[in-house]
Design a protein around this motif. Structure first.
Motif, PDB file in Angstrom:
ATOM      1  N   PHE A  55       0.171   9.347  -5.665  1.00  0.00           N
ATOM      2  CA  PHE A  55       0.549  10.741  -5.466  1.00  0.00           C
ATOM      3  C   PHE A  55       1.331  11.280  -6.658  1.00  0.00           C
ATOM      4  N   MET A  64       0.297   4.193  -2.708  1.00  0.00           N
ATOM      5  CA  MET A  64      -0.013   5.590  -2.401  1.00  0.00           C
ATOM      6  C   MET A  64       1.021   6.529  -3.007  1.00  0.00           C
ATOM      7  N   PRO A 101       0.812  -1.227   0.000  1.00  0.00           N
ATOM      8  CA  PRO A 101       0.000   0.000   0.000  1.00  0.00           C
ATOM      9  C   PRO A 101       0.844   1.274   0.000  1.00  0.00           C
ATOM     10  N   LEU A 102       2.034   1.224   0.605  1.00  0.00           N
ATOM     11  CA  LEU A 102       2.881   2.424   0.601  1.00  0.00           C
ATOM     12  C   LEU A 102       3.302   2.782  -0.815  1.00  0.00           C
ATOM     13  N   LEU A 108       0.121  12.336   3.222  1.00  0.00           N
ATOM     14  CA  LEU A 108      -0.020  12.696   1.809  1.00  0.00           C
ATOM     15  C   LEU A 108      -1.277  13.526   1.578  1.00  0.00           C
ATOM     16  N   GLU A 109      -2.400  13.110   2.205  1.00  0.00           N
ATOM     17  CA  GLU A 109      -3.663  13.822   1.996  1.00  0.00           C
ATOM     18  C   GLU A 109      -3.575  15.236   2.553  1.00  0.00           C
ATOM     19  N   THR A 159       1.027   7.357   6.462  1.00  0.00           N
ATOM     20  CA  THR A 159       1.482   7.861   5.165  1.00  0.00           C
ATOM     21  C   THR A 159       0.305   8.475   4.425  1.00  0.00           C
ATOM     22  N   PHE A 160      -0.806   7.745   4.481  1.00  0.00           N
ATOM     23  CA  PHE A 160      -2.032   8.221   3.839  1.00  0.00           C
ATOM     24  C   PHE A 160      -2.418   9.603   4.357  1.00  0.00           C
ATOM     25  N   TYR A 210      -5.372   4.191  -1.062  1.00  0.00           N
ATOM     26  CA  TYR A 210      -5.416   3.719   0.322  1.00  0.00           C
ATOM     27  C   TYR A 210      -6.527   2.689   0.500  1.00  0.00           C
ATOM     28  N   VAL A 215      -4.566   9.385  -4.145  1.00  0.00           N
ATOM     29  CA  VAL A 215      -4.019   8.801  -2.920  1.00  0.00           C
ATOM     30  C   VAL A 215      -5.143   8.149  -2.116  1.00  0.00           C
ATOM     31  N   PHE A 216      -6.302   8.796  -2.101  1.00  0.00           N
ATOM     32  CA  PHE A 216      -7.417   8.250  -1.347  1.00  0.00           C
ATOM     33  C   PHE A 216      -7.844   6.876  -1.874  1.00  0.00           C
TER      34      PHE A 216
END
Lengths: 170, 276
Positions: A58, A54, A50-51, B20-21, B16-17, A83, A79-80
């Motif tokens: 991004f 994301m 997942p890293l 970033l958000e 991290t999420f 995740y 990014v959302f």
């Protein structure tokens, strides 16, 4: 391994430039936009960290933003969904689980499964994107129209790409 | 301490999420302000160059139309030049009174959008050619927008089709002024507000720029009134104005450099309560 990374990077740029040079001009009826670039993110191998997902979301979202003059907007939405993606995939595991390094594609899992898999993330992405762009709920109905029309459009183009390049990145 | 690290590590994806958000949200907010991020937008030379290439491909399809529009404008300008020459020759106006209030810098559109809520236009002239943020941008057919930021060779223009841009408009027939703002829907129609209800407005009335802010020259065409709405007990009309310029066909624009803007500003600054 090395070759597949080079290929992956190449595909990244193909998606990016296809989005900002061609699809950017292909808006239908002022409401339907095609954001095919999220197809690249959704079609990453099932077990991707997942890293990494994301980070990719991004970088790709940010690159698209630079061309759309909407700094942060596409990055935020991408990014959302990146995740959320792995949780969603875990919930959709077919009988017998995924193969090692499998792609969540039509070729591997069938159309029905594929649509069930991509439609909610597409819808989520577009909802976040358009409502953030409108700066709230001032233009609620018009924004909602945009979300629905664009989701359908993006899904359609994504399916076409899936059928034209079925063996992509396997 | 160790447990904190362990905790952070265990939920690293979530953190991290979150990071970033938050960063993206900060970028969006920054970008909405007037002088936002300077580098990461389409006035960046590399991105501008690529857009330029892409626009060059598209240009071939609109050549005929651009030609005819430019020819028409040429004819109109020649006529007004002739008129002006006659006035000077006949000696009614002394030559030194005619200060050139505005200079025009012609530029080509290299990137344009009309379907989003916040639309921007990128043009192929920048600070090298003397373009600065805040200058007005017009086309042969009407108002286009206002320069948002510049790089050395490109500029990003806030399009009139941007829900954040307001300009002052004048009802040509009666001389009343109001505010023009886009409502984010039809790229050919904008809202025109704050015309008081005692004014008799008719469908088809021409709306032009007022020139009060000193940014736009006065009398630049905006469009014609298409729909009039006057609610009971509302002090102002709500009007919809059809734009004279079709923003989807924009190809050449002029950036307006106002030579007297500083003089106007410094004069008005001396009166603290003066609001525009």
């Amino acid at each position: 391994m090395n070759r597949s990374i080079v290929l992956q990077v190449l595909v990244f740029f193909i998606y990016l430039f296809f989005q900002v040079l061609i699809l950017k001009n292909a808006v239908m009826f002022h409401v339907a936009f095609c954001f095919l670039y999220i197809g690249y993110l959704l079609l990453m191998p099932v077990e991707t960290n997942p890293l990494i997902l994301m980070a990719l979301g991004f970088v790709l979202g940010f690159s698209v933003d630079v061309f759309y003059d909407s700094l942060g907007l596409h990055a935020l939405s991408s990014v959302f969904i990146m995740y959320v993606r792995n949780y969603w995939l875990a919930g959709l595991t077919p009988q017998g689980g995924y193969d090692a390094n499998a792609l969540p594609s039509v070729a591997n899992n069938g159309v029905q499964w594929f649509i069930t898999y991509v439609l909610p993330p597409i819808f989520l992405h577009h909802t976040i994107l358009f409502f953030t762009e409108a700066g709230g709920f001032d233009y609620f109905w018009h924004t909602l129209t945009k979300v629905f029309a664009s989701s359908g459009y993006t899904l359609l183009v994504m399916l076409i790409v899936e059928y034209v390049f079925p063996g992509r990145r396997s | 301490m160790e447990r904190i690290f362990l905790f952070l590590y265990q939920y690293r994806a979530f953190f991290t999420f979150l990071a970033l958000e938050l960063f993206c949200a900060w970028l969006i907010i920054q970008n909405n302000q007037y002088h936002g991020a300077r580098f990461f937008n389409s006035s960046n030379n590399m991105v501008g160059g690529l857009n330029n290439f892409s626009q060059n491909m598209r240009d071939y399809f609109s050549l005929r139309e651009v030609n005819s529009v430019l020819a028409e404008e040429n004819a109109r300008l020649r006529k007004s030049l002739e008129l002006r020459n006659q006035i000077i020759v006949s000696g009614t106006i002394a030559d030194e009174v005619l200060v050139p209030r505005f200079d025009f810098i012609s530029a080509k559109v290299v990137n344009n959008s009309t379907d989003r809520y916040t639309n921007f236009i990128t043009i192929n002239k920048g600070s090298r050619e003397g373009i600065e943020a805040g200058m007005a941008v017009i086309s042969p057919q009407g108002v286009v927008g206002k320069v948002k930021m510049t790089s050395s060779h490109f500029s990003v223009v806030t399009s009139l089709l941007n829900i954040d841009l307001r300009i002052s408009g004048l009802l040509k027939r009666t001389g009343h002024f109001g505010t023009i703002q886009w409502d984010g829907r039809d790229p050919q129609v904008v809202e025109f507000e704050f015309i008081p209800r005692h004014v008799k407005v008719m469908v088809g009335d021409t709306v032009i720029t007022s020139g009060y802010s000193g940014v736009f020259p006065e009398g630049i065409l905006i469009g014609t009134v298409e729909e009039i709405d006057l609610r009971e007990e509302a002090p102002f009309y709500e009007m919809r104005v059809r734009l004279a310029q079709d923003f989807r066909k924009l190809s050449f624009v002029s950036v307006v450099k106002s030579n007297l803007l500083h003089e106007l500003d410094s004069l008005e600054l001396q009166i603290p309560d003066l609001k525009r």
